[in-house]
Design a protein around this motif. Sequence first.
Motif, PDB file in Angstrom:
ATOM      1  N   ARG A 143     116.054  -1.178 -30.615  1.00 27.94           N
ATOM      2  CA  ARG A 143     115.647   0.135 -30.131  1.00 27.94           C
ATOM      3  C   ARG A 143     114.303  -0.024 -29.436  1.00 27.94           C
ATOM      4  O   ARG A 143     113.604  -1.019 -29.627  1.00 27.94           O
ATOM      5  CB  ARG A 143     115.499   1.158 -31.275  1.00 27.94           C
ATOM      6  N   ASP A 192     111.489   7.638 -30.065  1.00 32.50           N
ATOM      7  CA  ASP A 192     112.643   6.927 -29.518  1.00 32.50           C
ATOM      8  C   ASP A 192     112.773   7.228 -28.023  1.00 32.50           C
ATOM      9  O   ASP A 192     112.933   8.377 -27.606  1.00 32.50           O
ATOM     10  CB  ASP A 192     113.905   7.376 -30.256  1.00 32.50           C
ATOM     11  N   VAL A 233     115.120   6.485 -25.845  1.00 32.05           N
ATOM     12  CA  VAL A 233     116.423   6.988 -25.411  1.00 32.05           C
ATOM     13  C   VAL A 233     116.520   8.487 -25.664  1.00 32.05           C
ATOM     14  O   VAL A 233     116.995   9.251 -24.811  1.00 32.05           O
ATOM     15  CB  VAL A 233     117.567   6.233 -26.129  1.00 32.05           C
ATOM     16  N   GLU A 234     116.052   8.938 -26.829  1.00 28.08           N
ATOM     17  CA  GLU A 234     116.081  10.367 -27.124  1.00 28.08           C
ATOM     18  C   GLU A 234     115.198  11.144 -26.149  1.00 28.08           C
ATOM     19  O   GLU A 234     115.555  12.252 -25.719  1.00 28.08           O
ATOM     20  CB  GLU A 234     115.622  10.613 -28.561  1.00 28.08           C
ATOM     21  N   GLU A 249     117.105  11.386 -22.883  1.00 30.96           N
ATOM     22  CA  GLU A 249     118.266  12.276 -22.985  1.00 30.96           C
ATOM     23  C   GLU A 249     117.861  13.751 -22.957  1.00 30.96           C
ATOM     24  O   GLU A 249     118.644  14.598 -22.525  1.00 30.96           O
ATOM     25  CB  GLU A 249     119.031  11.979 -24.277  1.00 30.96           C
ATOM     26  N   LEU A 280     114.569   6.147 -18.610  1.00 27.03           N
ATOM     27  CA  LEU A 280     114.837   4.975 -19.443  1.00 27.03           C
ATOM     28  C   LEU A 280     114.059   3.748 -18.974  1.00 27.03           C
ATOM     29  O   LEU A 280     113.649   2.906 -19.777  1.00 27.03           O
ATOM     30  CB  LEU A 280     116.339   4.652 -19.429  1.00 27.03           C
ATOM     31  N   PRO A 294     119.895  -0.848 -25.435  1.00 24.99           N
ATOM     32  CA  PRO A 294     120.018   0.595 -25.709  1.00 24.99           C
ATOM     33  C   PRO A 294     119.968   1.443 -24.442  1.00 24.99           C
ATOM     34  O   PRO A 294     120.539   2.539 -24.399  1.00 24.99           O
ATOM     35  CB  PRO A 294     118.818   0.889 -26.627  1.00 24.99           C
ATOM     36  N   ARG A 295     119.311   0.944 -23.399  1.00 28.03           N
ATOM     37  CA  ARG A 295     119.277   1.681 -22.134  1.00 28.03           C
ATOM     38  C   ARG A 295     120.665   1.697 -21.504  1.00 28.03           C
ATOM     39  O   ARG A 295     121.096   2.701 -20.931  1.00 28.03           O
ATOM     40  CB  ARG A 295     118.261   1.030 -21.193  1.00 28.03           C
ATOM     41  N   ALA A 333     123.004   4.145 -23.502  1.00 32.07           N
ATOM     42  CA  ALA A 333     122.757   5.549 -23.163  1.00 32.07           C
ATOM     43  C   ALA A 333     123.314   5.901 -21.789  1.00 32.07           C
ATOM     44  O   ALA A 333     123.933   6.959 -21.607  1.00 32.07           O
ATOM     45  CB  ALA A 333     121.260   5.831 -23.223  1.00 32.07           C
TER      46      ALA A 333
END
Length: 419
Positions: free
Chosen positions: A92, A99, A101-102, A105, A232, A318-319, A322
């Motif tokens: 992560r 985070d 990614v969160e 998003e 990201l 993780p990018r 997502a």
Amino acid sequence: MRDQHPVHSGIGRRLSTKETAETLGVKPETVYAYVSRGQLSSRREPGGRGSTFDAGEVETLARRNKRESKGISGHGGELSVRTRLTLIDQDRYYFRGVDAVELAERHSYEEVAEWLWTGQLRSGVTFTAPEAVVAVARGAVAALPEHTAPTDRLRVATIAAATEDPLRFDLSEESVLGTARVLIPTLVAALPPQPFARQHDQGPLAQRLWGRLTGHEADESSLRALDMVLALLADHDLAASTLAVRVAASARAHAYAAVSAGLGVIEGPLHGAAGGHAHKLLLNVLEQGTAVPVIADELRAGRRIPGLGHRLYTGEDPRATALFALLEQIPHAEPALLAARDIAATTARHTPLHANVDLALAVLTVSNGMLPTASETIFAVARTAGWIAHALEEYGERPLRMRPSGHYVGPRPPQPRPE
């Protein structure tokens, strides 16, 4: 007048300002900067003409400076720089502890950039640039040959924008943030529009960038994907281009010059240009109808498979995860998405490599009729936010700390003078 005070041995030994500066290897005025930051305590002795400092405290600070303030320490033979910006841990990554990614998003690229710069989320923020700055940048870019690469255009636009900023040498946080909020939209506005593209000079940055990448009409989902990938990619710890930015900032180069240093590095095929190679691979797989012969040809030629594997992640980037999830909701992205999954699955038969963000980005660029260089443009614009954040952080550190010593392995002197 000279700042003198007798030096006593034993517990409680005191040093004069001059002696303290010599011990720390800094100018006398820097000694008082340490005092203002709470890193040293000073005392004015009765009858003395200057402040004195506890010798033990000074020696502790000197050791810490020697170990840390160069900004370079060794961990397993790798470069390490203290930073509060990005942490990569257990597959992560986090921006200021949140985070990433969160954040991407739920927030726009501009909002994520502000979070990196200030630690505050400014809801609905957009970046705009004065027309005079945009005009100068566009004029400089327009003078380049038609075949000029995107990063070259962005470098020229950066330099042109710098010439219009009389405050560029002001390295205060307020001034650098002002530069950042103008430079990023200027870079986008300076890029030539694609044929038949509808141009937007207002609104979210992703919307303005879209028409510089493709002539295809943007639907809401695709625009959201572009905005998310910008967020990201905003930062990723001490990547090669970011290190170049910090070196420039350490030498107190202004923010435009620091960004230019980063742009010079991302042209490498193992960094910002990697997405273009993944784009071409994806097109080849779509043409062949299967990844098997394409992967075989790549390996036969001795080339690594682009878009797969990342030294910082044991699983899927993780990018990529997502972005793939968002692309799955876009019907016209399905063929490119299936081809990307085919590439990953075919390679995984023999090598445990997972998709990285370059492969996911290639799905976005291929499915929207963009050129292979589009991913490099996206990467450069996105990462400018992170570069500015790292430059700001570096301006708060000791100047020129990014000065490692060379490990000389040449002939030992003295050598005879060559004839």
